[in-house]
Design a protein around this motif. Structure first.
Motif, mmCIF file in Angstrom:
data_model
loop_
_atom_site.group_PDB
_atom_site.id
_atom_site.type_symbol
_atom_site.label_atom_id
_atom_site.label_comp_id
_atom_site.label_asym_id
_atom_site.label_seq_id
_atom_site.Cartn_x
_atom_site.Cartn_y
_atom_site.Cartn_z
ATOM 1 N N GLY A 1 0.803 -1.213 0.000
ATOM 2 C CA GLY A 1 0.000 0.000 0.000
ATOM 3 C C GLY A 1 0.831 1.254 0.000
ATOM 4 N N ASN A 2 0.142 2.368 -0.077
ATOM 5 C CA ASN A 2 0.757 3.679 -0.130
ATOM 6 C C ASN A 2 0.233 4.487 1.040
ATOM 7 N N GLU A 3 1.140 4.968 1.856
ATOM 8 C CA GLU A 3 0.741 5.692 3.065
ATOM 9 C C GLU A 3 0.899 7.202 2.938
ATOM 10 N N THR A 4 1.272 7.701 1.758
ATOM 11 C CA THR A 4 1.457 9.142 1.644
ATOM 12 C C THR A 4 0.469 9.810 0.704
ATOM 13 N N ASP A 5 0.198 9.231 -0.447
ATOM 14 C CA ASP A 5 -0.679 9.870 -1.424
ATOM 15 C C ASP A 5 -2.127 9.958 -0.983
ATOM 16 N N PHE A 6 -2.563 9.064 -0.123
ATOM 17 C CA PHE A 6 -3.983 8.974 0.197
ATOM 18 C C PHE A 6 -4.333 9.400 1.611
ATOM 19 N N ASN B 1 -7.576 -2.886 0.173
ATOM 20 C CA ASN B 1 -7.796 -2.528 1.581
ATOM 21 C C ASN B 1 -7.633 -1.026 1.698
ATOM 22 N N ILE B 2 -8.530 -0.404 2.433
ATOM 23 C CA ILE B 2 -8.398 1.020 2.734
ATOM 24 C C ILE B 2 -8.497 1.157 4.253
ATOM 25 N N GLU B 3 -7.433 1.623 4.878
ATOM 26 C CA GLU B 3 -7.423 1.802 6.331
ATOM 27 C C GLU B 3 -7.947 3.194 6.642
ATOM 28 N N VAL B 4 -8.991 3.252 7.474
ATOM 29 C CA VAL B 4 -9.687 4.518 7.706
ATOM 30 C C VAL B 4 -9.951 4.782 9.179
ATOM 31 N N ASP B 5 -10.172 6.066 9.463
ATOM 32 C CA ASP B 5 -10.847 6.471 10.690
ATOM 33 C C ASP B 5 -12.296 6.616 10.263
ATOM 34 N N PRO B 6 -13.189 5.720 10.699
ATOM 35 C CA PRO B 6 -14.547 5.735 10.188
ATOM 36 C C PRO B 6 -15.383 6.942 10.637
ATOM 37 N N ASN B 7 -14.979 7.561 11.754
ATOM 38 C CA ASN B 7 -15.731 8.702 12.274
ATOM 39 C C ASN B 7 -17.215 8.398 12.415
ATOM 40 N N VAL B 8 -17.487 7.193 12.919
ATOM 41 C CA VAL B 8 -18.847 6.784 13.206
ATOM 42 C C VAL B 8 -18.783 5.904 14.453
ATOM 43 N N GLY B 9 -19.726 6.084 15.346
ATOM 44 C CA GLY B 9 -19.705 5.319 16.593
ATOM 45 C C GLY B 9 -18.445 5.622 17.386
ATOM 46 N N SER B 10 -17.985 4.657 18.177
ATOM 47 C CA SER B 10 -16.796 4.874 19.004
ATOM 48 C C SER B 10 -15.523 4.332 18.358
ATOM 49 N N TYR C 1 -10.758 3.150 14.103
ATOM 50 C CA TYR C 1 -10.001 2.488 13.050
ATOM 51 C C TYR C 1 -10.844 1.360 12.459
ATOM 52 N N ALA C 2 -10.777 1.237 11.144
ATOM 53 C CA ALA C 2 -11.402 0.103 10.445
ATOM 54 C C ALA C 2 -10.679 -0.069 9.122
ATOM 55 N N THR C 3 -10.774 -1.257 8.579
ATOM 56 C CA THR C 3 -10.277 -1.502 7.231
ATOM 57 C C THR C 3 -11.478 -1.769 6.348
ATOM 58 N N LEU C 4 -11.540 -1.058 5.231
ATOM 59 C CA LEU C 4 -12.577 -1.276 4.233
ATOM 60 C C LEU C 4 -11.980 -2.215 3.197
ATOM 61 N N ILE C 5 -12.661 -3.313 2.898
ATOM 62 C CA ILE C 5 -12.078 -4.369 2.072
ATOM 63 C C ILE C 5 -12.969 -4.654 0.869
ATOM 64 N N TYR C 6 -12.376 -4.520 -0.323
ATOM 65 C CA TYR C 6 -13.055 -4.858 -1.580
ATOM 66 C C TYR C 6 -12.869 -6.344 -1.849
ATOM 67 N N LEU C 7 -13.959 -7.004 -2.212
ATOM 68 C CA LEU C 7 -13.968 -8.443 -2.451
ATOM 69 C C LEU C 7 -14.148 -8.721 -3.949
ATOM 70 N N PRO C 8 -13.061 -8.794 -4.707
ATOM 71 C CA PRO C 8 -13.211 -9.012 -6.153
ATOM 72 C C PRO C 8 -13.807 -10.377 -6.480
ATOM 73 N N VAL D 1 -12.178 9.000 6.772
ATOM 74 C CA VAL D 1 -10.982 9.464 6.061
ATOM 75 C C VAL D 1 -9.915 8.382 6.112
ATOM 76 N N ILE D 2 -9.130 8.321 5.040
ATOM 77 C CA ILE D 2 -8.025 7.370 4.997
ATOM 78 C C ILE D 2 -6.971 7.830 5.986
ATOM 79 N N THR D 3 -6.561 6.932 6.871
ATOM 80 C CA THR D 3 -5.579 7.288 7.886
ATOM 81 C C THR D 3 -4.205 6.709 7.601
ATOM 82 N N LEU D 4 -4.154 5.503 7.077
ATOM 83 C CA LEU D 4 -2.856 4.872 6.859
ATOM 84 C C LEU D 4 -2.605 4.579 5.396
#
Length: 175
Positions: free
Chosen positions: A15-20, A51-60, A63-70, A130-133
């Motif tokens: 992954g890329n931790e700077t552009d996103f 995989n997109i690592e995010v701060d979901p800013n929902v609930g408590s 951190y979460a990972t959003l995962i695409y299932l091809p 927002v993407i955090t990592l």
């Protein structure tokens, strides 16, 4: 970018931790990539997901990972049929996409591995995420192949022997 993953428990994440970093999930419009699955049988065709690592800013959860299932996504998100030994494009942002969020976030927004949602549903459920990592590729089953041409909105990342080269593309009209 060539990828070789052996039998479990072997896996790879790139992954890329700077552009996103700090890019809002709601600002993701286009998310596509090309994959080459080197295999002998169409029944064996599997490709890396996103995989997109995010701060979901929902609930408590913070951190979460959003995962695409091809593998479970359908056309036009994933090619039909999936062909071995051929380059095919996966559009993780298209109709037919299957995504889920890890942990408490997935349960809270009703978008889990057991009950995946579309990219549009995921974005609607996480309007302030927002993407955090990183935004990256993940493969956790045996795989020999390659990925290339990751498109994030109006930028294509072309993977080569000297790293990733960024190329701007013209914005597509919203239909």
């Amino acid at each position: 970018m060539g990828i070789i993953v052996g039998d479990s428990p072997d896996k790879i994440t790139f992954g890329n931790e700077t552009d996103f970093a700090e890019l809002s999930i709601s600002d993701l419009i286009t998310l596509k990539y090309w994959a080459f699955a080197g295999t002998k049988s169409p029944g064996e065709v599997s490709v890396p997901g996103l995989n997109i690592e995010v701060d979901p800013n929902v609930g408590s959860a913070d951190y979460a990972t959003l995962i695409y299932l091809p593998g479970t996504s359908t056309s036009p998100s994933a090619p039909d049929p999936r062909l071995p030994n051929a380059w095919q494009q996966y559009d993780a942002s298209a109709v037919g996409s299957k995504w889920y969020a890890t942990g408490a976030t997935g349960i809270l927004i009703n978008c889990t591995l057991a009950s995946p949602c579309s990219f549009d549903q995921l974005k609607a459920a996480l309007p302030d995420a927002v993407i955090t990592l990183s935004l990256g590729f993940r493969m956790d089953t045996a795989f020999i192949g390659a990925i290339d041409g990751l498109q994030v909105n109006n930028t294509i990342y072309d993977f080569g022997p000297l790293g990733a080269r960024k190329t701007a593309v013209e914005p597509q009209p919203v239909v």
